[in-house]
Design a protein around this motif. Structure first.
Motif, PDB file in Angstrom:
ATOM      1  N   VAL A 214       0.850  -1.184   0.000  1.00 23.72           N
ATOM      2  CA  VAL A 214       0.000   0.000   0.000  1.00 23.72           C
ATOM      3  C   VAL A 214       0.890   1.240   0.000  1.00 23.72           C
ATOM      4  CG1 VAL A 214      -1.829   1.258   1.206  1.00 23.72           C
ATOM      5  CG2 VAL A 214      -1.812  -1.248   1.217  1.00 23.72           C
ATOM      6  N   ALA A 215       0.514   2.218  -0.825  1.00 22.83           N
ATOM      7  CA  ALA A 215       1.298   3.449  -0.937  1.00 22.83           C
ATOM      8  C   ALA A 215       0.389   4.656  -0.812  1.00 22.83           C
ATOM      9  CB  ALA A 215       2.026   3.483  -2.278  1.00 22.83           C
ATOM     10  N   LEU A 216       1.001   5.803  -0.560  1.00 16.19           N
ATOM     11  CA  LEU A 216       0.295   7.075  -0.545  1.00 16.19           C
ATOM     12  C   LEU A 216       1.040   8.065  -1.444  1.00 16.19           C
ATOM     13  CD1 LEU A 216      -0.581   7.458   3.238  1.00 16.19           C
ATOM     14  CD2 LEU A 216      -2.190   7.047   1.374  1.00 16.19           C
ATOM     15  N   PRO A 217       0.306   8.932  -2.151  1.00 15.74           N
ATOM     16  CA  PRO A 217       0.960   9.919  -3.022  1.00 15.74           C
ATOM     17  C   PRO A 217       1.425  11.133  -2.231  1.00 15.74           C
ATOM     18  CG  PRO A 217      -1.421  10.106  -3.199  1.00 15.74           C
ATOM     19  CD  PRO A 217      -1.163   8.965  -2.254  1.00 15.74           C
TER      20      PRO A 217
ATOM     21  N   PRO B 207       5.123  15.438 -11.306  1.00 18.14           N
ATOM     22  CA  PRO B 207       4.348  14.249 -10.943  1.00 18.14           C
ATOM     23  C   PRO B 207       4.500  13.903  -9.472  1.00 18.14           C
ATOM     24  CG  PRO B 207       5.482  13.901 -13.022  1.00 18.14           C
ATOM     25  CD  PRO B 207       6.006  15.197 -12.467  1.00 18.14           C
ATOM     26  N   LEU B 208       3.499  13.241  -8.942  1.00 19.20           N
ATOM     27  CA  LEU B 208       3.509  12.806  -7.552  1.00 19.20           C
ATOM     28  C   LEU B 208       4.565  11.726  -7.323  1.00 19.20           C
ATOM     29  CD1 LEU B 208      -0.355  12.488  -7.207  1.00 19.20           C
ATOM     30  CD2 LEU B 208       1.051  14.208  -6.043  1.00 19.20           C
ATOM     31  N   THR B 209       5.038  11.633  -6.099  1.00 17.72           N
ATOM     32  CA  THR B 209       5.871  10.517  -5.644  1.00 17.72           C
ATOM     33  C   THR B 209       4.999   9.604  -4.791  1.00 17.72           C
ATOM     34  OG1 THR B 209       7.859  11.903  -5.606  1.00 17.72           O
ATOM     35  CG2 THR B 209       7.903   9.899  -4.268  1.00 17.72           C
ATOM     36  N   PHE B 210       5.225   8.293  -4.899  1.00 17.33           N
ATOM     37  CA  PHE B 210       4.459   7.329  -4.112  1.00 17.33           C
ATOM     38  C   PHE B 210       5.396   6.628  -3.138  1.00 17.33           C
ATOM     39  CE2 PHE B 210       2.275   7.983  -8.082  1.00 17.33           C
ATOM     40  CZ  PHE B 210       0.936   8.047  -7.726  1.00 17.33           C
ATOM     41  N   ARG B 211       5.067   6.709  -1.842  1.00 15.31           N
ATOM     42  CA  ARG B 211       5.875   6.060  -0.818  1.00 15.31           C
ATOM     43  C   ARG B 211       5.032   5.032  -0.074  1.00 15.31           C
ATOM     44  NH1 ARG B 211      10.907   8.137  -0.106  1.00 15.31           N
ATOM     45  NH2 ARG B 211      11.293  10.213  -0.987  1.00 15.31           N
ATOM     46  N   ARG B 212       5.691   3.965   0.325  1.00 13.48           N
ATOM     47  CA  ARG B 212       4.981   2.856   0.966  1.00 13.48           C
ATOM     48  C   ARG B 212       4.407   3.280   2.319  1.00 13.48           C
ATOM     49  NH1 ARG B 212       6.855  -3.486   1.631  1.00 13.48           N
ATOM     50  NH2 ARG B 212       4.808  -4.209   2.340  1.00 13.48           N
TER      51      ARG B 212
ATOM     52  N   PRO C 247       3.694   9.543   4.399  1.00  6.88           N
ATOM     53  CA  PRO C 247       4.822   8.757   4.904  1.00  6.88           C
ATOM     54  C   PRO C 247       6.094   9.601   4.960  1.00  6.88           C
ATOM     55  CG  PRO C 247       3.586   7.513   3.266  1.00  6.88           C
ATOM     56  CD  PRO C 247       3.079   8.922   3.211  1.00  6.88           C
ATOM     57  N   PRO C 248       7.022   9.252   5.838  1.00  4.80           N
ATOM     58  CA  PRO C 248       8.253  10.048   5.999  1.00  4.80           C
ATOM     59  C   PRO C 248       9.190   9.864   4.808  1.00  4.80           C
ATOM     60  CG  PRO C 248       8.372   8.070   7.336  1.00  4.80           C
ATOM     61  CD  PRO C 248       6.982   8.104   6.769  1.00  4.80           C
ATOM     62  N   PRO C 249      10.211  10.725   4.700  1.00  3.10           N
ATOM     63  CA  PRO C 249      11.137  10.661   3.564  1.00  3.10           C
ATOM     64  C   PRO C 249      11.896   9.349   3.437  1.00  3.10           C
ATOM     65  CG  PRO C 249      11.332  12.769   4.680  1.00  3.10           C
ATOM     66  CD  PRO C 249      10.459  11.912   5.546  1.00  3.10           C
ATOM     67  N   ASP C 250      12.024   8.587   4.540  1.00  6.01           N
ATOM     68  CA  ASP C 250      12.760   7.326   4.442  1.00  6.01           C
ATOM     69  C   ASP C 250      11.861   6.142   4.061  1.00  6.01           C
ATOM     70  OD1 ASP C 250      11.369   7.228   6.814  1.00  6.01           O
ATOM     71  OD2 ASP C 250      13.043   6.476   8.017  1.00  6.01           O
ATOM     72  N   ALA C 251      10.562   6.384   3.852  1.00  6.36           N
ATOM     73  CA  ALA C 251       9.679   5.306   3.400  1.00  6.36           C
ATOM     74  C   ALA C 251      10.014   4.983   1.950  1.00  6.36           C
ATOM     75  CB  ALA C 251       8.219   5.725   3.522  1.00  6.36           C
ATOM     76  N   PRO C 252      10.045   3.689   1.581  1.00  4.41           N
ATOM     77  CA  PRO C 252      10.436   3.310   0.212  1.00  4.41           C
ATOM     78  C   PRO C 252       9.528   3.923  -0.852  1.00  4.41           C
ATOM     79  CG  PRO C 252      10.400   1.400   1.670  1.00  4.41           C
ATOM     80  CD  PRO C 252       9.759   2.516   2.434  1.00  4.41           C
ATOM     81  N   ILE C 253      10.140   4.356  -1.946  1.00  3.61           N
ATOM     82  CA  ILE C 253       9.386   4.814  -3.113  1.00  3.61           C
ATOM     83  C   ILE C 253       8.951   3.600  -3.928  1.00  3.61           C
ATOM     84  CG2 ILE C 253       9.550   6.061  -5.297  1.00  3.61           C
ATOM     85  CD1 ILE C 253      11.397   8.040  -3.960  1.00  3.61           C
ATOM     86  N   VAL C 254       7.699   3.572  -4.336  1.00  4.64           N
ATOM     87  CA  VAL C 254       7.168   2.469  -5.120  1.00  4.64           C
ATOM     88  C   VAL C 254       6.429   3.030  -6.330  1.00  4.64           C
ATOM     89  CG1 VAL C 254       6.971   0.916  -3.132  1.00  4.64           C
ATOM     90  CG2 VAL C 254       5.032   2.382  -3.766  1.00  4.64           C
ATOM     91  N   THR C 255       6.142   2.166  -7.291  1.00  5.33           N
ATOM     92  CA  THR C 255       5.381   2.543  -8.480  1.00  5.33           C
ATOM     93  C   THR C 255       4.043   1.825  -8.452  1.00  5.33           C
ATOM     94  OG1 THR C 255       7.404   2.860  -9.777  1.00  5.33           O
ATOM     95  CG2 THR C 255       5.340   2.599 -11.002  1.00  5.33           C
TER      96      THR C 255
END
Length: 235
Positions: free
Chosen positions: A118-121, A129-134, A151-159
């Protein structure tokens, strides 16, 4: 342009364009892609509709909004089951509810526990474009753009493979009226492959049209508490 819109334009007495920094990113409208005067007219009309539609949903009681959220979650689960075998092994982007939006956070937790990513934009770069982090239920959220928890900056970026798009308004041809910054359209245009995009909104937010402009991208599916209300057909 329809007679309804022409009438609105005449009643409003449009003249020189004011600054809409809080509602519309100024670089969002491409003067080479559409008539500048028409783009300004559409921007004014959309701003008025956003105000009206947000007031309508804030008029709902907490109980009514909770009931709508539960109904939407049920319809969304059915869509994910029917089309993606539950989406348990996929990257699913949701949203953190603001401004009276339907609350689907219980479903986010359910999908996470079933194995979905699950991710949030996030808006990490303006007019990009938006970034999606877990996200997980244990994620310690921080305040992001517009003070939205993210999510915080250290949360993994996902697609994302599936993404939700909260709707201020919607039309039966699949177009979405959002908050005016253009972030979802930029994101959908940039992501390759494009994720399956599901608009989430209220049944009362239906519009006959949003007066689509060249930058607007129709969604794959629109869901309200009444179920599937629009679906993009690929020829």
């Amino acid at each position: 342009m329809t007679d309804e819109f022409k009438s609105f334009r005449c009643r409003s007495g449009f003249s020189s364009p004011p600054c809409y920094a809080a509602e519309v990113a100024p670089e969002y409208f491409d003067p080479l892609a559409t008539d500048p005067e028409q783009a300004r007219d559409v921007a004014r009309w959309r701003k008025a509709e956003r105000t009206r539609l947000r007031a309508t949903r804030f008029d709902l009681s907490v109980t009514e909004r909770n009931d709508i959220g539960k109904a939407l979650a049920g319809h969304l689960k059915q869509v994910l089951q029917d089309r993606f075998d539950g989406a348990w092994d996929m990257v699913f982007s949701a949203y953190w509810p603001i401004k009276g939006e339907p609350d689907l956070r219980p479903l986010m937790t359910e999908l996470h526990e079933a194995g979905a990513t699950v991710a949030l934009p996030l808006v990490e770069t303006k007019a990009a474009p938006l970034t999606f982090r877990r996200w997980t239920p244990e994620t310690r959220m921080v305040r992001g753009d517009w003070n939205i928890p993210v999510p915080p900056p250290d949360a993994p970026i996902v697609t994302p493979e599936i993404t939700l798009a909260p709707l201020v308004g919607w039309a039966a041809d699949g177009y979405r009226l959002g908050y005016g910054g253009g972030y979802f359209d930029r994101t959908l245009a940039a992501l390759k492959p494009r994720p399956f995009t599901i608009g989430i909104g209220f049944e009362t937010a239906e519009l006959s049209t949003i007066y689509p402009q060249p930058h607007d991208i129709p969604l794959d599916l629109i869901l309200t508490e009444a179920g599937i209300r629009a679906e993009l057909t690929i020829e």
